[in-house]
Every structure is written in structure tokens, then in C-alpha cells.
Design a protein around this motif. Structure first.
Motif, short mmCIF file in Angstrom:
data_model
loop_
_atom_site.label_atom_id
_atom_site.label_comp_id
_atom_site.label_asym_id
_atom_site.label_seq_id
_atom_site.Cartn_x
_atom_site.Cartn_y
_atom_site.Cartn_z
N GLY A 128 21.95 -7.17 -1.78
CA GLY A 128 22.13 -7.71 -0.43
C GLY A 128 23.48 -8.35 -0.23
N ILE A 129 23.94 -9.10 -1.23
CA ILE A 129 25.24 -9.77 -1.12
C ILE A 129 26.38 -8.75 -1.06
CG2 ILE A 129 26.89 -11.24 -2.36
CD1 ILE A 129 24.42 -12.82 -3.41
N SER B 68 26.32 -6.91 2.30
CA SER B 68 26.75 -7.73 3.44
C SER B 68 28.25 -7.96 3.43
CB SER B 68 25.99 -9.07 3.45
OG SER B 68 26.25 -9.83 2.29
N THR B 69 28.84 -8.17 2.26
CA THR B 69 30.29 -8.35 2.21
C THR B 69 31.03 -7.03 2.42
OG1 THR B 69 30.06 -8.43 -0.20
CG2 THR B 69 30.43 -10.51 0.93
N TYR B 70 30.42 -5.93 1.99
CA TYR B 70 30.96 -4.61 2.30
C TYR B 70 30.98 -4.41 3.81
CZ TYR B 70 30.95 0.59 2.42
OH TYR B 70 31.21 1.92 2.68
N ALA B 71 29.90 -4.82 4.48
CA ALA B 71 29.85 -4.73 5.95
C ALA B 71 30.96 -5.56 6.58
CB ALA B 71 28.49 -5.19 6.45
N GLY B 72 31.19 -6.77 6.05
CA GLY B 72 32.24 -7.62 6.59
C GLY B 72 33.62 -7.00 6.42
N GLY C 73 30.11 0.50 12.45
CA GLY C 73 29.73 1.09 11.17
C GLY C 73 29.15 0.11 10.19
N ALA C 74 29.38 -1.18 10.42
CA ALA C 74 28.86 -2.20 9.52
C ALA C 74 27.40 -2.54 9.80
CB ALA C 74 29.71 -3.46 9.63
N LEU C 75 26.90 -2.18 10.98
CA LEU C 75 25.56 -2.62 11.38
C LEU C 75 24.47 -2.06 10.47
CD1 LEU C 75 25.83 -2.48 15.27
CD2 LEU C 75 26.04 -4.46 13.75
N SER C 76 24.60 -0.80 10.06
CA SER C 76 23.59 -0.24 9.16
C SER C 76 23.63 -0.91 7.80
CB SER C 76 23.78 1.27 9.01
OG SER C 76 25.02 1.57 8.38
N LEU C 77 24.81 -1.33 7.38
CA LEU C 77 24.94 -2.01 6.08
C LEU C 77 24.26 -3.36 6.10
CD1 LEU C 77 28.66 -1.17 5.24
CD2 LEU C 77 26.63 -0.21 4.14
N ARG D 188 19.72 -6.96 4.66
CA ARG D 188 18.55 -7.77 5.01
C ARG D 188 17.30 -7.25 4.29
NH1 ARG D 188 15.91 -8.17 11.03
NH2 ARG D 188 15.80 -5.92 10.64
N LYS D 189 17.14 -5.94 4.27
CA LYS D 189 15.97 -5.35 3.60
C LYS D 189 15.94 -5.71 2.12
CE LYS D 189 13.65 -0.93 2.74
NZ LYS D 189 13.71 0.55 2.95
N ALA D 190 17.10 -5.63 1.45
CA ALA D 190 17.16 -5.97 0.02
C ALA D 190 16.82 -7.44 -0.21
CB ALA D 190 18.54 -5.65 -0.53
#
Length: 208
Positions: free
Chosen positions: A74-75, A78-82, A88-92, A97-99
Motif C-alpha cells: 500500500g505504501i 500510494s507513493t508511486y501514485a504521488g 493515471g494515479a487514481l487506480s494506483l 487502499r485495498k492492500a
């Protein structure tokens, strides 16, 4: 040179995933994440986090009942999304959140409540409906749960202080940010602690 360091680090992580103990694998993930987040130039982080996320996917598949692995999945996501940014970050962040929710179902105390802290940070940083799942009430609930589990930790105090700052509660934010700055060092996490303290000092400087 930076690229070479990254390649060596990822190779080391692959080797650990194949033959090291779980604690060694966990530390390798934590240290590689800190290297990317705090030592690589901003323009190199997206690709580096993408590679680390692929490594962590395999690690989680090999350890599906270990909440620590799910927390770090998850961490990393989330930082990959940032680093990726944009739509494109929304699916990440949804995968993150799921993890983290899966980690909570296994053991909410794992890694001193880090699933709660990371979920809380997601809830106040991502957009709300209809774009994403941002929710300040959920953010506060998870951040308070993290503080109950680890009241003196650097991350839960930082994230709650940052949340309060986003809410406009500057005086309470200062209290938690100063507590985060004074938190004890974490073994094997020197780069992460130094980077987090830089973030805390930046927030405090903005309050002065």
C-alpha cells in the motif's frame, strides 16, 4: 550513477525475495522505498517506484497472510501514485487502499498501526467523490487509531499534524508536528527518518 545505484538496489531486493528471511525482505523494501522517495531526483521517482511496486507484488504473492507485506504494498503504490500524478494515479491509490484494508483485516497492530496511518493519509490527500474516495472523516478515524497504537511514532504524528494543517487547525497541527520531530529513530530507517524530518521542518517553517 544514480541509475546504477537503483539497479543494484533492485537486484539486491530480488535476491532477498528469493532467499532471505521475511524480516530481511521487509527491511530491503523499506530502505529501497526511502532511497527512491528521499534520495532520487524527482524526475526519476516514477519509474523507480513502478519497478519497486512490481517487486513488492511478487513479495506479497509469496506472503499473502503477512500484513507487513500488504502494508508496504500500500505504501509503495500510494507513493508511486504521488510520483505519477494525474488521472493515471487514481487506480494506483485504489489498489493501495485495498492492500491496506487487507492488512487491517489480518492485524491492525502490525508495524505499530502503519496500515491505519497510511490509510488515513490516503483519505485526506486523494480527491473526494466522484473522482476518488477522499474523506476527511475517514482520514481522522484512521489517523486517531494509528495514534492510539503508536502515540510517540514519527509517522502517525506527522500525518495527523499534516491533516490538521490541511484542516486549517494550525495550533493543534504544530503540537503533533513537533511531537513527530522529537520521535525516536527507527532501527534501519535512517534515510526515511531524515527525509520525514525534513518534511516536518518544512511544515513547521510554514507555521512560523
Amino acid at each position: 550513477m544514480k541509475a546504477l545505484v537503483l539497479m543494484v538496489s533492485l537486484w539486491s531486493l530480488s535476491s532477498l525475495a528469493l532467499g532471505g528471511g521475511f524480516d530481511d525482505e521487509l527491511l530491503a523494501v523499506q530502505q529501497q522505498w526511502a532511497h527512491i522517495q528521499y534520495e532520487l531526483p524527482e524526475g526519476e521517482r516514477e519509474k523507480a517506484f513502478e519497478s519497486l511496486a512490481e517487486q513488492v507484488d511478487g513479495w506479497v504473492e509469496a506472503n499473502p497472510q503477512r500484513p507487513e507485506a500488504l502494508i508496504w504494498q500500500g505504501i509503495v503504490l500510494s507513493t508511486y501514485a504521488g510520483a505519477k500524478g494525474g488521472l493515471g494515479a487514481l487506480s494506483l491509490v485504489k489498489q493501495a487502499r485495498k492492500a491496506l484494508e487487507s492488512a487491517l483485516t489480518l492485524n491492525e497492530q502490525a508495524l505499530e498501526g502503519s496500515a491505519h496511518a497510511s490509510l488515513g493519509s490516503l483519505y485526506y490527500q486523494v480527491p473526494g467523490w466522484p473522482l476518488s474516495f477522499g474523506d476527511d472523516d475517514e482520514a481522522e478515524r484512521h489517523l486517531q487509531a494509528a495514534l492510539q497504537i503508536n502515540p510517540g511514532g514519527i509517522d502517525p504524528n506527522f500525518f495527523f499534524g499534516d491533516f490538521l494543517l490541511n484542516q486549517g487547525d494550525r495550533e493543534r497541527a504544530r503540537i503533533y508536528l513537533e511531537k513527530a520531530l522529537a520521535a525516536p529513530d527507527r532501527p534501519g530507517r535512517a534515510v526515511a527518518d531524515a527525509g520525514r524530518r525534513d518534511e516536518i521542518r518544512a511544515r513547521l517553517a510554514g507555521l512560523n
